[in-house]
Each structure stands twice: as C-alpha cells, then as structure tokens.
Design an enzyme around this catalytic site. Structure first.
Site, PDB file in Angstrom:
ATOM      1  N   ASN A  96      -9.050 -10.970  26.473  1.00 26.30           N
ATOM      2  CA  ASN A  96      -8.499  -9.908  25.628  1.00 26.30           C
ATOM      3  C   ASN A  96      -7.668  -8.991  26.529  1.00 26.30           C
ATOM      4  O   ASN A  96      -8.135  -8.556  27.576  1.00 26.30           O
ATOM      5  CB  ASN A  96      -9.619  -9.126  24.969  1.00 26.30           C
ATOM      6  CG  ASN A  96     -10.556 -10.028  24.176  1.00 26.30           C
ATOM      7  OD1 ASN A  96     -11.226 -10.871  24.757  1.00 26.30           O
ATOM      8  ND2 ASN A  96     -10.605  -9.856  22.881  1.00 26.30           N
ATOM      9  N   GLU A 109     -14.771 -16.030  21.892  1.00 25.95           N
ATOM     10  CA  GLU A 109     -15.546 -14.850  21.512  1.00 25.95           C
ATOM     11  C   GLU A 109     -16.476 -15.224  20.359  1.00 25.95           C
ATOM     12  O   GLU A 109     -16.052 -15.824  19.369  1.00 25.95           O
ATOM     13  CB  GLU A 109     -14.572 -13.763  21.086  1.00 25.95           C
ATOM     14  CG  GLU A 109     -15.171 -12.571  20.414  1.00 25.95           C
ATOM     15  CD  GLU A 109     -14.076 -11.718  19.797  1.00 25.95           C
ATOM     16  OE1 GLU A 109     -14.296 -11.220  18.678  1.00 25.95           O
ATOM     17  OE2 GLU A 109     -13.006 -11.554  20.419  1.00 25.95           O
ATOM     18  N   HIS A 142      -3.045 -10.960  19.908  1.00 24.44           N
ATOM     19  CA  HIS A 142      -2.778 -10.593  21.302  1.00 24.44           C
ATOM     20  C   HIS A 142      -1.346 -10.924  21.712  1.00 24.44           C
ATOM     21  O   HIS A 142      -1.126 -11.724  22.621  1.00 24.44           O
ATOM     22  CB  HIS A 142      -3.731 -11.343  22.234  1.00 24.44           C
ATOM     23  CG  HIS A 142      -5.177 -11.087  21.989  1.00 24.44           C
ATOM     24  ND1 HIS A 142      -6.169 -11.919  22.455  1.00 24.44           N
ATOM     25  CD2 HIS A 142      -5.798 -10.078  21.343  1.00 24.44           C
ATOM     26  CE1 HIS A 142      -7.353 -11.449  22.103  1.00 24.44           C
ATOM     27  NE2 HIS A 142      -7.150 -10.327  21.423  1.00 24.44           N
TER      28      HIS A 142
END
Length: 546
Positions: A524, A401, A486
C-alpha cells in the site's frame, strides 16, 4: 483516493446492500489523549481571492501536498492549498459526516448519479443504486481499461483508504525508487512519515480474541496451513479507540461499517495529522471546491494559475486567476498527470519533459473472494480496518490483504485485495478532440496480476477444498480486474522530474505526490508517498528557498 494507499491504501469489503470498500477512511474526528471529538477541516481563512499573489501554491491536499504545506509553513512560507473536493466538516441530516459503506448516499460518490461500488454484487444481486449528483467523497474515475478509485476532499486519499500504513521491505525498495538513497529513506524519512501519520499496530493478544477479527484469523489459518507467510500490517486507526468500540464504551465506527465513504471516529486521516499541524502554523490556507485548470509562466516571474470554483453539483461558479512564485503539483497520480499532459500539449508549459504522462501503473491491484466451509465462519461482526496480509511477494509476486466483508451477516467468505508485481505501464496523453486526458491502460494487462494472485489462492483452495466466489463482481467473475485503489506514476521521479521532484524545463514547478512513483510500490503506497515527500521538500527548502 493518497492512501489511500488503497493507501496504506487498499479497498475492502462488501455489504448486504452496499459493499465495503476498504480503500478508505477519513475521519471526521480527532483523537486527543484517547478522547475522540469531531474534527474541523484543516483550513484557515479562505477561499483564495481572485488576483491574489501567493509565495507557494499547492494543488491538492493529499499525502504529498500535506507534507509540502506543513514543511513550507514551518520554514516561514505562506501556502495556499487548492482542493477540488469538499471540506468534510459538516454533518448531514443523519448527524454524521460520513455514511456507512452499506448505505451509500449523495455523500458517497464524486459527481455520479449512480454508485459504483468496487464490489458490485452480493449473492448474485446488484447493489449499486441511483444517488443525487454531488461532490461526494469517493471518485470512481473511468478510463478505457480501468476504473481508478480516489478520495475527493480536504485530506485526499486519506479520506477513503483503509489506513494500511506499510513501509516496503528494504530489499524491495530499489525496484520502487531506484534513484533514491535507501539508507536515507529508512533511517530518516520513513520513520518521519510513520510518526507524522500516527501509524500503529493492532495488539496481537487482543486480535486473537476480538470477534471483529475472526475473518482475519481465518485468513491466517488458511495462509499458514498452505505454507504462506502471514503478517500483521500497521494502520493509522486509533487501536485504543477500536478496543473501546468493541467494549461498547465508545461510538462505533470501524465496527459500524464506516470506511469506504469516510470514517466518523477513530481513523487518523491527514485532517487529524499533517493538515492539523499545517493549520496550526497560521500560514496555510485551504480553498475547497476549487479546481486548477491552467498553470503558465507569468511575465514578471513565477506562474499564473487559473482556478475554477465549483459548487456541490460540479458547476463552475467563478473563475479566478492567482499568481504564485512556486507551484507544487500534488493532485494525486491521476490528477497531476492529467493536468501536466494538458499543460504541455496545449502550450501552457510546452517545455515539460516528454516523460510527462508516462510510467503509470495500478500497483498490481486485483480482488477476489473465496467460499469457505461451514466450519470456517468469518464472523458477522467485522472491523472495516484490515490488519493482516499474506506475503508471497518473493516467490509469486503477490501480497494479499486479508480484507473484511462487513455485511452484518455471516457470509463464510474470505475476501482479499492483492498487490502484485505487474510489469505493465500505461501513459496519459491529451486528447484535443475530447478536451480530456486519455489513459492507455488495457484490461488485459491485469492478467499478470491474476496469475500472481493465483499463486496464493489456488494453493489455499486446493489445501482447504474450497472454491472462488463468483457472485461479487457481476458476470460470474472470479477476479475484479478493472480497478485500482493505488494509482502511481505519470510524472516519474528522475525522468519527468529531477531526483527531487523539480519538473524539467521550469524553475519553481514541482511534483510531490504519487505521480513520482513508477507504477508499483510493492505495498500500500501512502507511507512511501509521504516519506518521499518528506525527503524532497527538505531538499527543496534547503536549496531552492534559501
């Protein structure tokens, strides 16, 4: 922390005095016909009374729990949701519900006396500071080998992620959830989840000219010059609102450094989406600042649930006993896993499967920064909402990202959160001596993630003649290899549960959150958590609640 992916959940940025964590975002606002107004907590009457009896009790108000509550309510079932964190609906002395990432205060961290920002340093100087102990919005939960960042409050991880709402590539899905029908997920449940979450994409033409995304355009240029695929990434931020922020016609939020500790405008957290719909049914009640400590079979059927009510400094002020016909574990991967291993080991639920606690992973999260040349400025105004990434998953096992560093000054730095195909998995076990759950993760297990991320950034640095930043994480470190935004696994689908989240050994007990996903979502994770919850609750309502 349900994503927040990150989630959908990854962290971000830093600040001149604070830092910006991109794994975040709750809105204290709701978007109605393009108008942003302060949102109320999605709770009806409450809190739950001692000795109450409820048809369905949901532990947690994150992605899985919110889906379950809404669909159960729509099926006519009264639902009591139990949330350990606060209902973030009351402004502080500054008139805002949430603080900036650059100025964390008592609202920022969960029951800590010192902040623990994912970026601990800037220009070599520590940025963490002492804060009053408070039930703040971001939990930096420390285990032996890793710190797990999680959202605390009504809305769970959706409060503290950057809102990156990513559906995995179809080709990668079998590795994520091998026992789940991909055709059903991509035809029905992913579309349902994306619609329910309010997912949208940045306007590419606006992106190409917006000052606040210069950092992302630099990331695109460097990725493409090194031969990597670069892609836009969907998000749950209201993109029309962000355009208004940039134009100066709306109160700044993403452009005012709000994300890691909540977002006051523009972001669609669960408070504005699933929980708002659940509240509108009149059949869902949320008890904030309540923590489930035990669940065990009741003599007359169903389950007895013991709940501590806490105050804003974490002290127990009351203990309640509630009877529930069915219990849905939705406290997040860590919360659900810790509770289940405790209940099995202490004899409350001794027949739980031996797979409980196993299969935990951190989605391969690793962070790094690069120092760019003076002719590659990344911009002093940066949106806190990431909207792009570099894809080397198939060749190198990493997706990066392109993250903001919204410091308010020009840094000439590119910052990244990578998701990698890290194969390592840990286990939660109950430690009777300490009265808490331990996690077997080892920091050395991040080495595969670093190697996979290097397949991207070593090549970019070589091509651009640039170097890694070593001033962001303390100790002259290049990689932040001691965290995750996560957390996934610990009660894996079709192992600890059946293929729809029913816990083996007990009728009426379900897992419906990220604990079901075995350690890695390839992206994600919060859209996948939401879609899987949509799939599972539909089956449960159709077959168990007839």
């Amino acid at each position: 922390m349900g994503d927040k992916t990150l989630p959908g959940n990854g962290p971000r940025g830093i600040s001149r005095r604070g830092f910006i964590g991109r794994t975040s975002s709750i809105v204290g606002t709701v978007a109605l016909a393009g108008h942003i107004t302060p949102a109320r907590a999605a709770s009806a009457a409450g809190p739950v009374a001692d000795a109450a009896r409820v048809p369905a009790l949901v532990i947690g108000t994150g992605y899985g729990g919110s889906v379950a509550a809404l669909r159960l309510a729509q099926a006519g079932v009264d639902v009591q949701m139990i949330e350990m964190g606060m209902a973030w609906d009351t402004p502080g002395s500054d008139g805002k519900i949430f603080p900036k990432v650059t100025s964390p205060d008592y609202r920022s961290f969960w029951l800590r006396t010192r902040t623990k920002a994912p970026l601990s340093n800037f220009l070599g100087f520590p940025i963490d500071k002492d804060v009053p102990k408070y039930t703040g919005i971001l939990d930096a939960e420390d285990f032996a080998g890793i710190t797990v960042y999680q959202g605390r409050g009504v809305g769970g991880g959706s409060l503290v992620n950057g809102g990156m709402a990513v559906t995995p590539k179809r080709a990668n899905f079998a590795a994520v959830l091998p026992s789940v029908d991909a055709d059903e997920m991509y035809a029905t449940y992913y579309p349902r989840a994306n619609a329910g979450l309010g997912v949208g994409m940045v306007d590419p033409a606006w992106f190409d000219t917006a000052d606040c995304y210069q950092f992302s355009r630099v990331g695109r240029k460097h990725a493409q010059r090194s031969g990597f695929a670069w892609t836009f990434v969907p998000d749950v931020y209201d993109w029309d609102y962000m355009k208004q922020e940039a134009a100066g016609t709306a109160t700044k939020s993403a452009l005012a450094g709000e994300i890691l500790y909540g977002n006051n405008h523009g972001k669609k957290s669960l408070v504005q989406t699933y929980l708002a719909q659940a509240r509108a049914t009149g059949k869902v009640t949320i008890s904030a600042l309540h923590k489930v400590t035990s669940v065990f079979p009741a003599a007359g059927g169903g389950y007895t649930v013991t709940i501590d009510q806490i105050n804003t400094t974490g002290d127990t002020v009351a203990t309640k006993t509630v009877s529930a016909d069915r219990v849905f574990f939705a406290a997040g991967s860590v919360g659900t896993s810790k509770l289940l291993v405790k209940l099995k080991a202490t004899g409350a639920l001794p027949n739980l499967d031996n797979e409980v606690g196993k299969g935990w992973g951190e989605n391969g999260n690793v962070m790094c920064g690069r120092a760019n040349h003076l002719w590659d400025p990344t911009g002093k105004l940066q949106s806190t909402i990431p909207c792009s990434g570099i894809d080397n998953w198939d060749a190198g096992g990493a997706f990066a990202e392109v993250a903001p560093l919204p410091t308010g000054i020009e840094t000439y730095a590119s910052f990244y959160l990578s998701i990698t195909k890290n194969p390592n998995r840990a286990e939660f076990t109950w430690n009777a001596a300490t009265g808490r759950a331990d996690l077997s993760w080892q920091t050395a297990w991040k080495q595969p993630s670093i190697g996979m991320a290097k397949t991207i950034f070593d090549k970019i640095n070589s091509k651009e003649g640039t170097i890694y930043r070593t001033d962001l994480f303390g100790g002259n470190k290049i990689w932040n290899d001691t965290l995750t935004y996560h957390p996934l696994g610990g009660a894996v689908l079709n192992r600890a549960t059946d293929n729809y989240g029913r816990l083996h050994g007990y009728t009426g007990l379900y897992v419906i959150d990220g604990a079901l996903i075995p350690g890695n979502a390839s992206v994600n994770p919060f859209v996948t958590i939401t879609a899987l919850a949509e799939r599972n609750i539909e089956k449960i309502i159709a077959t168990d609640l007839r």
